[in-house]
Structures are given as structure tokens and as C-alpha cells.
Design a protein around this motif. Structure first.
Motif, PDB file in Angstrom:
ATOM      1  N   GLY A   1      44.325  41.184  46.367  1.00  0.00           N
ATOM      2  CA  GLY A   1      45.209  42.183  45.777  1.00  0.00           C
ATOM      3  C   GLY A   1      45.744  41.873  44.400  1.00  0.00           C
ATOM      4  O   GLY A   1      46.480  42.675  43.824  1.00  0.00           O
ATOM      5  N   ARG A   2      45.387  40.727  43.833  1.00  0.00           N
ATOM      6  CA  ARG A   2      45.880  40.384  42.504  1.00  0.00           C
ATOM      7  C   ARG A   2      45.006  39.276  41.914  1.00  0.00           C
ATOM      8  O   ARG A   2      44.207  38.644  42.622  1.00  0.00           O
ATOM      9  CB  ARG A   2      47.331  39.927  42.547  1.00  0.00           C
ATOM     10  CG  ARG A   2      47.582  38.704  43.411  1.00  0.00           C
ATOM     11  CD  ARG A   2      49.060  38.340  43.504  1.00  0.00           C
ATOM     12  NE  ARG A   2      49.639  37.989  42.214  1.00  0.00           N
ATOM     13  CZ  ARG A   2      50.584  38.691  41.600  1.00  0.00           C
ATOM     14  NH1 ARG A   2      51.070  39.782  42.156  1.00  0.00           N
ATOM     15  NH2 ARG A   2      51.087  38.296  40.440  1.00  0.00           N
ATOM     16  N   ILE A   3      45.156  39.041  40.619  1.00  0.00           N
ATOM     17  CA  ILE A   3      44.492  37.917  39.946  1.00  0.00           C
ATOM     18  C   ILE A   3      45.516  37.286  39.014  1.00  0.00           C
ATOM     19  O   ILE A   3      46.025  37.947  38.099  1.00  0.00           O
ATOM     20  CB  ILE A   3      43.262  38.364  39.131  1.00  0.00           C
ATOM     21  CG1 ILE A   3      42.246  39.099  40.015  1.00  0.00           C
ATOM     22  CG2 ILE A   3      42.596  37.146  38.473  1.00  0.00           C
ATOM     23  CD1 ILE A   3      41.099  39.720  39.237  1.00  0.00           C
ATOM     24  N   ASP A   4      45.820  36.031  39.237  1.00  0.00           N
ATOM     25  CA  ASP A   4      46.803  35.327  38.408  1.00  0.00           C
ATOM     26  C   ASP A   4      46.163  34.364  37.425  1.00  0.00           C
ATOM     27  O   ASP A   4      46.748  34.066  36.379  1.00  0.00           O
ATOM     28  CB  ASP A   4      47.765  34.545  39.309  1.00  0.00           C
ATOM     29  CG  ASP A   4      48.511  35.463  40.256  1.00  0.00           C
ATOM     30  OD1 ASP A   4      49.418  36.164  39.796  1.00  0.00           O
ATOM     31  OD2 ASP A   4      48.148  35.490  41.449  1.00  0.00           O
ATOM     32  N   VAL A   5      44.977  33.864  37.767  1.00  0.00           N
ATOM     33  CA  VAL A   5      44.285  32.883  36.931  1.00  0.00           C
ATOM     34  C   VAL A   5      42.831  33.284  36.805  1.00  0.00           C
ATOM     35  O   VAL A   5      42.167  33.574  37.803  1.00  0.00           O
ATOM     36  CB  VAL A   5      44.364  31.465  37.550  1.00  0.00           C
ATOM     37  CG1 VAL A   5      43.513  30.479  36.753  1.00  0.00           C
ATOM     38  CG2 VAL A   5      45.804  30.994  37.628  1.00  0.00           C
ATOM     39  N   LEU A   6      42.329  33.286  35.567  1.00  0.00           N
ATOM     40  CA  LEU A   6      40.901  33.432  35.314  1.00  0.00           C
ATOM     41  C   LEU A   6      40.443  32.197  34.554  1.00  0.00           C
ATOM     42  O   LEU A   6      40.925  31.917  33.461  1.00  0.00           O
ATOM     43  CB  LEU A   6      40.602  34.683  34.492  1.00  0.00           C
ATOM     44  CG  LEU A   6      39.144  34.827  34.031  1.00  0.00           C
ATOM     45  CD1 LEU A   6      38.183  34.898  35.214  1.00  0.00           C
ATOM     46  CD2 LEU A   6      38.993  36.063  33.128  1.00  0.00           C
ATOM     47  N   HIS A   7      39.527  31.462  35.149  1.00  0.00           N
ATOM     48  CA  HIS A   7      39.007  30.224  34.572  1.00  0.00           C
ATOM     49  C   HIS A   7      37.532  30.443  34.258  1.00  0.00           C
ATOM     50  O   HIS A   7      36.698  30.553  35.160  1.00  0.00           O
ATOM     51  CB  HIS A   7      39.185  29.084  35.575  1.00  0.00           C
ATOM     52  CG  HIS A   7      38.781  27.732  35.068  1.00  0.00           C
ATOM     53  ND1 HIS A   7      39.711  26.777  34.702  1.00  0.00           N
ATOM     54  CD2 HIS A   7      37.566  27.167  34.891  1.00  0.00           C
ATOM     55  CE1 HIS A   7      39.071  25.677  34.312  1.00  0.00           C
ATOM     56  NE2 HIS A   7      37.774  25.894  34.425  1.00  0.00           N
ATOM     57  N   ASN A   8      37.196  30.534  32.969  1.00  0.00           N
ATOM     58  CA  ASN A   8      35.827  30.807  32.526  1.00  0.00           C
ATOM     59  C   ASN A   8      35.125  29.507  32.156  1.00  0.00           C
ATOM     60  O   ASN A   8      35.423  28.893  31.136  1.00  0.00           O
ATOM     61  CB  ASN A   8      35.845  31.749  31.318  1.00  0.00           C
ATOM     62  CG  ASN A   8      36.191  33.169  31.704  1.00  0.00           C
ATOM     63  OD1 ASN A   8      35.626  33.729  32.635  1.00  0.00           O
ATOM     64  ND2 ASN A   8      37.123  33.761  30.978  1.00  0.00           N
ATOM     65  N   ASN A   9      34.152  29.110  32.984  1.00  0.00           N
ATOM     66  CA  ASN A   9      33.550  27.785  32.845  1.00  0.00           C
ATOM     67  C   ASN A   9      32.044  27.818  32.621  1.00  0.00           C
ATOM     68  O   ASN A   9      31.387  26.788  32.722  1.00  0.00           O
ATOM     69  CB  ASN A   9      33.850  26.966  34.122  1.00  0.00           C
ATOM     70  CG  ASN A   9      33.335  25.543  34.052  1.00  0.00           C
ATOM     71  OD1 ASN A   9      33.732  24.774  33.186  1.00  0.00           O
ATOM     72  ND2 ASN A   9      32.422  25.190  34.951  1.00  0.00           N
ATOM     73  N   VAL A  10      31.476  28.980  32.304  1.00  0.00           N
ATOM     74  CA  VAL A  10      30.022  29.085  32.184  1.00  0.00           C
ATOM     75  C   VAL A  10      29.575  28.815  30.752  1.00  0.00           C
ATOM     76  O   VAL A  10      30.183  29.290  29.801  1.00  0.00           O
ATOM     77  CB  VAL A  10      29.540  30.477  32.628  1.00  0.00           C
ATOM     78  CG1 VAL A  10      28.040  30.612  32.454  1.00  0.00           C
ATOM     79  CG2 VAL A  10      29.926  30.716  34.079  1.00  0.00           C
ATOM     80  N   GLY A  11      28.497  28.050  30.608  1.00  0.00           N
ATOM     81  CA  GLY A  11      27.939  27.795  29.280  1.00  0.00           C
ATOM     82  C   GLY A  11      26.589  27.111  29.384  1.00  0.00           C
ATOM     83  O   GLY A  11      26.296  26.438  30.370  1.00  0.00           O
ATOM     84  N   ILE A  12      25.747  27.321  28.374  1.00  0.00           N
ATOM     85  CA  ILE A  12      24.443  26.663  28.318  1.00  0.00           C
ATOM     86  C   ILE A  12      24.212  26.095  26.929  1.00  0.00           C
ATOM     87  O   ILE A  12      24.787  26.565  25.941  1.00  0.00           O
ATOM     88  CB  ILE A  12      23.288  27.624  28.667  1.00  0.00           C
ATOM     89  CG1 ILE A  12      23.265  28.838  27.720  1.00  0.00           C
ATOM     90  CG2 ILE A  12      23.367  28.068  30.121  1.00  0.00           C
ATOM     91  CD1 ILE A  12      22.028  29.701  27.871  1.00  0.00           C
ATOM     92  N   VAL A  13      23.383  25.067  26.871  1.00  0.00           N
ATOM     93  CA  VAL A  13      22.972  24.468  25.604  1.00  0.00           C
ATOM     94  C   VAL A  13      21.513  24.814  25.362  1.00  0.00           C
ATOM     95  O   VAL A  13      20.655  24.535  26.207  1.00  0.00           O
ATOM     96  CB  VAL A  13      23.144  22.937  25.625  1.00  0.00           C
ATOM     97  CG1 VAL A  13      22.670  22.336  24.306  1.00  0.00           C
ATOM     98  CG2 VAL A  13      24.596  22.570  25.886  1.00  0.00           C
ATOM     99  N   LEU A  14      21.235  25.439  24.228  1.00  0.00           N
ATOM    100  CA  LEU A  14      19.860  25.723  23.834  1.00  0.00           C
ATOM    101  C   LEU A  14      19.588  24.947  22.546  1.00  0.00           C
ATOM    102  O   LEU A  14      19.901  25.406  21.452  1.00  0.00           O
ATOM    103  CB  LEU A  14      19.657  27.226  23.605  1.00  0.00           C
ATOM    104  CG  LEU A  14      19.749  28.113  24.848  1.00  0.00           C
ATOM    105  CD1 LEU A  14      19.744  29.574  24.460  1.00  0.00           C
ATOM    106  CD2 LEU A  14      18.587  27.823  25.796  1.00  0.00           C
ATOM    107  N   PRO A  15      19.017  23.753  22.634  1.00  0.00           N
ATOM    108  CA  PRO A  15      18.818  22.928  21.453  1.00  0.00           C
ATOM    109  C   PRO A  15      17.746  23.510  20.528  1.00  0.00           C
ATOM    110  O   PRO A  15      16.812  24.162  20.983  1.00  0.00           O
ATOM    111  CB  PRO A  15      18.379  21.576  22.029  1.00  0.00           C
ATOM    112  CG  PRO A  15      17.778  21.906  23.342  1.00  0.00           C
ATOM    113  CD  PRO A  15      18.544  23.079  23.862  1.00  0.00           C
TER     114      PRO A  15
END
Length: 272
Positions: free
Chosen positions: A89-103
Motif C-alpha cells: 500500500g505504500r513505497i517509502d524507499v526506492l533503491h536503484n542498484n542496476v548497472g552494467i559496464v560496457l568496455p
């Protein structure tokens, strides 16, 4: 633990992890938030990996659900917010942890590579925020933590997609913070340096054919403190940002790097 997040709901995007000897940043964040009282929606592209993290949380007696999503798909980003609202019923925290390395340098990369890097590192994060922030605005509170990188502060060899997209995350974080401050919503970012995680060490060792210990020691040697961070170090910084301890902090990009930001730009390796 002290119950800093009692009664709150945290969404951890990128809460699963690849196999390895240490804990990943997303899994550490999910466990840390849960131990402080939050119900946690663990989101990952691989449902099995999200399930593993959620099971670890539940095994400790806390609330967690797993949710599959590919953040490069707009409908999946909308589904993340819907899943949390449906469950709690609610969202208090959004933690965005996605990432990639393209050398690769500019001449090495295709247009598809460039777009892929930005889709994962920047646009997906923006899309997730786009669907979560209206709920935070309506409830008059909330906190977003975006995981960027030390590489966002400086150029690195053959890492133009990564450094540029992560720099854009910093700018987006500040813009979101300004836009949503009047609504009681705070947005901050963490810029990890060398972290001993499965992605940072095990994957690099596998790709290079070097022993894991050699890779880990080499990365640690580049840190002024002479040892790397762990996923728990990043999680503790995130907990500070999303707790009431940081109630008057927004729009900040915090290096958690053992002093590595003090080094010159030429010493920053790709994959930071």
C-alpha cells in the motif's frame, strides 16, 4: 538493529546477484533495510536471484517478496511500483542498484552498445523513478537512493559509456531532488569505489582468467585505505540516506570509496 525503518516499505531494484564469494550491493541493501524493520520488494531481472535474496530476508524473520523486472522495459518499471503498492500500500524507499559496464573506446563501440549502456544505467533508473515518485509525492514522504559510481567523477580508459551514463545519474539525482523536495521526498546517490562483490571481483576474475585473490588484491591496492569496501559498507551508507538521520539531506552524491576520489583522474580504472 534499531528499527530505523519500522513500518516502511523498501523497493530494491537489482536486489539479486551473480554467484560469488561475497555479498553484492543489492542483496546487502535488501537485508539491511529488512533488519531495520522495512518490508522489502526485491526486484531483479532474474527471478531466481531475487527469490534467493527474499528467502534470506524471510529466513531472518522479516518481510520480503521477489519480483521479476527488466528495467529497460517501461511496462516492467511500472509493474515494480504496482507490485509494491499491491502488497503493502505504500513505497517509502526506492533503491536503484542496476548497472552494467560496457568496455571500449568510441571507435570500438556500436550505436547499439551506446544505447544499451544508457538504457540500463540511466533510462531504466529514470523510468523506475517515474512510476514510484508519484506515490511518494501523494503520501508526502519518501527517499530514493541511486547507485552511481566513482567513475562518474572522472574519465577512465576505454569506459566512455559507463562514465558518461553514470555522470548523468548524478545530474538526474540532483534534478529529481530539486523537483520533489517541496513534496517531502528526498533523492540522493552513492558513488561506490572499489567494492569486493561478485560483479566487481568474481566476474572480472572469470573474464580475465586471473585468480580471484589476485584480482581482489589488485583492486584493493588502488584504494588509499588499502582495502576494498564490502556490499555492507554501501548498504550502511544507503541506510543513512533513507533513515530519519538524513532528514535534511537531499541532492547529495556521496563517494563511499576509501579515499579513492582524492586520486587523480588518470588513476581511475574502468569498472569503478
Amino acid at each position: 538493529m534499531t528499527g530505523k525503518l519500522d513500518g516502511r516499505v523498501a523497493v530494491v531494484v537489482g536486489g539479486g546477484q551473480t554467484a560469488g564469494q561475497t555479498v553484492g550491493n543489492g542483496r546487502a541493501a535488501a537485508l539491511t533495510y529488512a533488519r531495520e524493520g522495512a518490508a522489502v520488494l526485491v526486484v531483479d531481472r532474474e527471478l531466481g536471484s531475487a527469490d534467493e535474496t527474499a528467502a534470506l530476508v524471510r529466513d531472518e524473520g522479516f518481510k520480503a517478496e521477489a519480483h521479476q523486472a527488466d528495467i529497460t522495459r517501461d511496462e516492467d518499471c511500472r509493474g515494480i511500483a504496482e507490485a509494491a503498492i499491491t502488497s503493502w500500500g505504500r513505497i517509502d524507499v526506492l533503491h536503484n542498484n542496476v548497472g552494467i559496464v560496457l568496455p571500449g573506446s568510441t571507435e570500438d563501440l556500436s550505436e547499439q552498445d551506446w544505447k544499451r549502456g544508457f538504457d540500463v544505467n540511466l533510462t531504466g533508473m529514470w523510468s523506475t523513478c517515474r512510476y514510484v515518485l508519484p506515490h511518494m509525492r501523494e503520501q508526502g514522504s519518501g527517499s530514493v537512493v541511486n547507485i552511481t559510481s566513482l567513475a562518474s567523477f572522472a574519465a577512465g580508459p576505454s569506459a566512455i559509456v559507463y562514465t558518461t551514463s553514470k555522470s548523468a545519474v548524478n545530474s538526474m539525482t540532483r534534478s529529481l531532488a530539486l523537483d520533489y523536495a517541496p513534496h517531502g521526498v528526498r533523492v540522493n546517490a552513492i558513488a561506490p569505489g572499489m567494492v569486493d562483490t561478485p560483479m566487481g571481483v568474481d566476474s572480472v576474475a572469470q573474464a580475465s582468467g586471473k585468480p580471484r585473490d589476485e584480482v581482489a588484491e589488485g583492486r584493493a591496492a588502488m584504494v588509499p585505505l588499502k582495502y576494498p569496501a564490502t556490499g555492507w559498507d554501501i548498504a550502511k551508507a544507503a541506510l543513512f540516506f533513507v533513515s530519519d538521520d538524513a532528514a535534511f539531506i537531499t541532492g547529495t552524491v556521496l563517494p563511499v570509496d576509501g579515499g579513492s576520489a582524492l586520486l587523480t583522474a588518470s588513476t581511475v580504472p574502468p569498472g569503478y
